[in-house]
Design a protein around this motif. Structure first.
Motif, short mmCIF file in Angstrom:
data_model
loop_
_atom_site.label_atom_id
_atom_site.label_comp_id
_atom_site.label_asym_id
_atom_site.label_seq_id
_atom_site.Cartn_x
_atom_site.Cartn_y
_atom_site.Cartn_z
N LYS A 88 39.44 50.27 50.56
CA LYS A 88 39.84 49.13 49.72
C LYS A 88 38.97 49.07 48.46
O LYS A 88 39.45 48.91 47.34
N LEU A 89 37.66 49.20 48.69
CA LEU A 89 36.70 49.14 47.58
C LEU A 89 37.01 50.22 46.55
O LEU A 89 37.12 49.95 45.34
N ASN A 90 37.17 51.45 47.00
CA ASN A 90 37.42 52.57 46.09
C ASN A 90 38.74 52.39 45.34
O ASN A 90 38.83 52.68 44.13
N THR A 91 39.76 51.90 46.04
CA THR A 91 41.08 51.74 45.43
C THR A 91 41.06 50.66 44.35
O THR A 91 41.60 50.85 43.25
N ILE A 92 40.44 49.52 44.65
CA ILE A 92 40.38 48.43 43.67
C ILE A 92 39.54 48.83 42.47
O ILE A 92 39.89 48.56 41.31
N SER A 123 39.01 51.86 41.27
CA SER A 123 39.78 52.80 40.45
C SER A 123 40.90 52.10 39.70
O SER A 123 41.19 52.44 38.54
N PHE A 124 41.52 51.10 40.34
CA PHE A 124 42.61 50.37 39.70
C PHE A 124 42.13 49.63 38.46
O PHE A 124 42.76 49.69 37.39
N VAL A 125 41.00 48.95 38.56
CA VAL A 125 40.48 48.19 37.42
C VAL A 125 40.11 49.14 36.28
O VAL A 125 40.41 48.88 35.11
N LYS A 126 39.50 50.26 36.61
CA LYS A 126 39.11 51.22 35.56
C LYS A 126 40.32 51.79 34.83
O LYS A 126 40.27 52.04 33.62
N SER A 153 50.44 44.78 46.33
CA SER A 153 51.23 46.00 46.57
C SER A 153 50.34 47.24 46.70
O SER A 153 50.70 48.20 47.38
N ILE A 154 49.16 47.20 46.07
CA ILE A 154 48.27 48.36 46.11
C ILE A 154 47.49 48.45 47.41
O ILE A 154 47.29 49.54 47.96
N ILE A 155 47.07 47.32 47.95
CA ILE A 155 46.16 47.34 49.11
C ILE A 155 46.84 46.90 50.41
O ILE A 155 46.17 46.79 51.44
#
Length: 685
Positions: A345-349, A351-354, A334-336
């Motif tokens: 994609k890299l930046n979003t994932i 930030s999501f994990v953090k 749902s996020i990507i």
């Protein structure tokens, strides 16, 4: 030809004196346990380093193999240490901590512990033995216990002494023999003895010139073993009764002994810009290469890096965890789902994990409770967080692999060993470039790892089971841009405004410090570090917005940086921002200068002069450089009307400079600091 009789008398006197002094020294330095002398107790300082707070008077270790009949070999280490405490700073050496390893039912243990404190009271040696309440035991991790003891009745001038033995089933794991410490060592005796069946590889580190003595001795051991014997009974065909018989025997073998006998070892002292001091501490590590017992083939223990990688990957708390995706699939989809740009994609994932999982502050290359539980509970160790990140990036069709890292505090893995790595980061290959990521750090960015991980090289584990070396040091330059506007006053005070803009690793460092301390304690540190200036209108922008550079600004008032004498005013244009002291004080240095990352600091100042004063003199503008483009410094100052304009550039182009450039760097910093503190002279009209 005749010989002067006076010369002969003098010579004989010197020889006699030497023999007397040597004899006295040997008596005073009896190294048997319990034989502490008055001379040692009255000794006021170390002859090796007069500034030392404590000193090893004697350090002994013998590690050898012991055969237990019917069981096999185990490893015995005998330790005897005597420490002189000169002042209160040396009290910390009254506590001894010993790490003991365990694996399932196999565990190391301490026995034969004896310990005493010695003090000189009314010209008599007073002994205080270690009591039960001074002993402690804790579990550091699943595989490590720690036993410690704190010596009683410690005073300035005390001597502590202890002996103990460690019994270990881990015959392949020989602890490093450490020769150099943070305090001087008067005498060291070290012995390592192994039967010819065990072949070791020696790895030496540090800068002491140590030469081992090698000897061989004939030895024998008694053994027992059970062998099948007997036959069948006559009760009927096929109804045999198997029997075993205990057989005793004796084997003669060659024992290899390696010993070291060292004196007057200087301490390894802290110096600025050192990665991890223990990396350069002199010592020797023996790694079991292979065993070859009678009537048996070789069994290899020494590993290649390929063996290490395979072993790590096959561990279920690594490789299996990396393959799990079901726990995050729905959330990540749902996020990507609308993202097509790989960088986005890299930046979003990342930030999501953090935001999803916080770091529990524990290191590890293996998961503790697993990635799924870490995801659900919102907390995990380094392996859980960064293996999760790697799996998500891979799921999003980004070329991602985990990278094994040894943190700075863990030292550098000098030879192939699983224990050499204690941390995991993630990597992504984007546009032909490898980008490193660490989601344990809330303020990190892609390509900007926390300083704890910047330790020479990591090892990327590839999907085909192979590995490749990755340089952990950044190439992007950190920077601080400072803008200063100052109004000088006739009474010797000044007020102004400062604006700092932070970039790359300097941005990470600023955010970590500001976030950790919050505003009140951060401001207290700022005042203390800048000669007690008065601060007002403090403001920070973008501290939580990682997409923007953090900006710090504040007003200040200072009265301590300007000297008003008669009709003249003297001041350094940078005021409290000028570095006052050269960090490099040692005459020589044997290990690299580690700045962690390349950096560039640019300072621009506008100094408004008080009315009624003119410039009598200003420092000359200069530019200096380190050899081989390692760094440069420039200082440019102009007087325009009633205003001084100053621009200062400080730049180091590489994260690590070899030790061979130390003297050049020391001289460079000396000239730079001298220039930064030169005075402008104003004269009243």
């Amino acid at each position: 030809m005749t010989i002067d009789s006076n010369f002969m008398l003098r010579k004989n006197f010197y020889i006699l004196t030497f023999l007397v002094l040597t004899s006295t020294f040997l008596v005073a330095q009896n190294n048997d346990y319990g034989k502490v002398s008055k001379e040692e107790l009255t000794q006021a300082f170390s002859s090796v380093d007069s500034t030392a707070s404590a000193e090893y008077l004697y350090k002994y270790r013998k590690t050898y193999f012991n055969y237990v009949s019917g069981v096999g070999f185990n490893l015995i280490t005998n330790v005897h240490e005597r420490i002189k405490i000169y002042n209160k700073e040396g009290f910390e050496y009254a506590t001894k901590k010993i790490r003991l390893y365990k694996d399932g039912n196999e565990i190391e243990d301490i026995n034969k512990l004896k310990a005493k404190t010695y003090n000189l009271i009314d010209d008599k040696v007073e002994e205080t033995p270690l009591k039960k309440e001074g002993k402690f035991k804790i579990e550091l991790s699943e595989n490590v216990n720690e036993e410690s003891f704190t010596m009683p009745n410690i005073k300035e001038g005390s001597i502590i002494e202890y002996k103990y033995s460690i019994n270990s089933p881990f015959i392949y794991n020989i602890d490093e023999f450490v020769f150099q410490h943070d305090i001087p060592v008067k005498k060291i005796e070290v012995f390592f003895e192994a039967p010819e069946y065990f072949v070791f590889r020696m790895n030496v580190k540090g800068f002491l010139n140590v030469m081992p003595k090698r000897e061989q001795f004939n030895k024998s051991l008694d053994y027992t073993q059970r062998v099948a014997s007997g036959g069948t009974t006559n009760a009927g065909a096929g109804q045999g009764l198997g029997r075993t018989t205990q057989v005793r025997g004796n084997i003669k073998y060659m024992s290899n002994v390696i010993s070291y006998d060292l004196y007057n070892i200087e301490p390894l002292k802290e110096e600025p810009f050192v990665n991890e001091l223990s990396n350069y501490r002199s010592g020797v590590k023996y790694e079991l290469s292979y065993t070859r017992f009678p009537n048996s083939s070789k069994e290899f223990y020494s590993r290649s890096w390929e063996d290490v990688v395979e072993s790590v990957y096959k561990n279920p708390n690594f490789g299996d965890e990396l393959k799990k995706t079901n726990y995050f699939k729905d959330d990540l989809d749902s996020i990507i789902k609308n993202l097509t740009d790989e960088q986005e994609k890299l930046n979003t994932i990342f930030s999501f994990v953090k935001s999803k999982v916080k770091w529990d502050q524990s290191y590890g290359k293996y998961t503790k409770k697993g990635v799924k539980q870490a995801y659900q509970k919102g907390i995990g160790n380094t392996a859980e967080i960064n293996l999760m990140l790697t799996a998500m990036l891979d799921y999003a069709n980004l070329e991602s692999n985990p990278v094994l890292v040894s943190t700075r505090s863990n030292g550098m893995p000098l030879f192939p060993t699983r224990e050499g790595y204690n941390y995991i980061v993630s990597s992504v290959k984007l546009n032909g470039k490898v980008i490193l990521l660490d989601a344990t750090s809330q303020n990190s960015l892609p390509g900007v790892l926390p300083v704890r991980t910047l330790n020479w090289e990591g090892r990327m584990i590839l999907k085909d089971g192979k590995s490749s070396i990755v340089n952990l040091y950044p190439t992007n330059m950190g920077s601080i841009q400072t803008f200063q506007n100052v109004i000088l006053k006739e009474d010797g005070s000044a007020e102004g405004k400062i604006r700092n803009v932070y970039k790359e690793h300097n941005a990470l460092s600023f955010r970590d410090k500001y976030s950790a301390n919050k505003q009140e304690s951060y401001l207290s540190d700022l005042v203390r570090q800048n000669d007690g200036i008065e601060i007002n209108d403090f403001e920070v922008k973008n501290v939580d917005n990682l997409a923007q550079l953090p900006i710090e600004s504040y007003g200040f008032i200072t009265e301590s940086e300007i000297d008003a004498v008669s009709d003249k005013i003297y001041f350094s244009p940078l005021l409290f921002l000028a570095t006052k002291e050269n960090p490099f004080k040692q005459e020589k240095r044997e290990f690299p200068i580690d700045f962690s990352f390349p950096f560039e600091n640019i300072s621009t100042s506008i100094i408004n002069l008080p009315k009624g004063y003119v410039v009598e003199s200003v420092p000359e503008s200069i530019a200096i450089a380190l050899p081989n483009d390692l760094g440069n410094f420039s200082y440019t100052i102009k007087n325009v009307g009633n205003v001084l304009q100053l621009k200062v550039l400080k730049k180091i182009n590489y994260p690590v400079l070899p030790a061979e450039y130390y003297l050049s760097l020391k001289e460079y910093y000396g000239k730079m600091i001298e220039k930064l503190n030169e005075k402008v002279v104003l004269t009243k009209v």
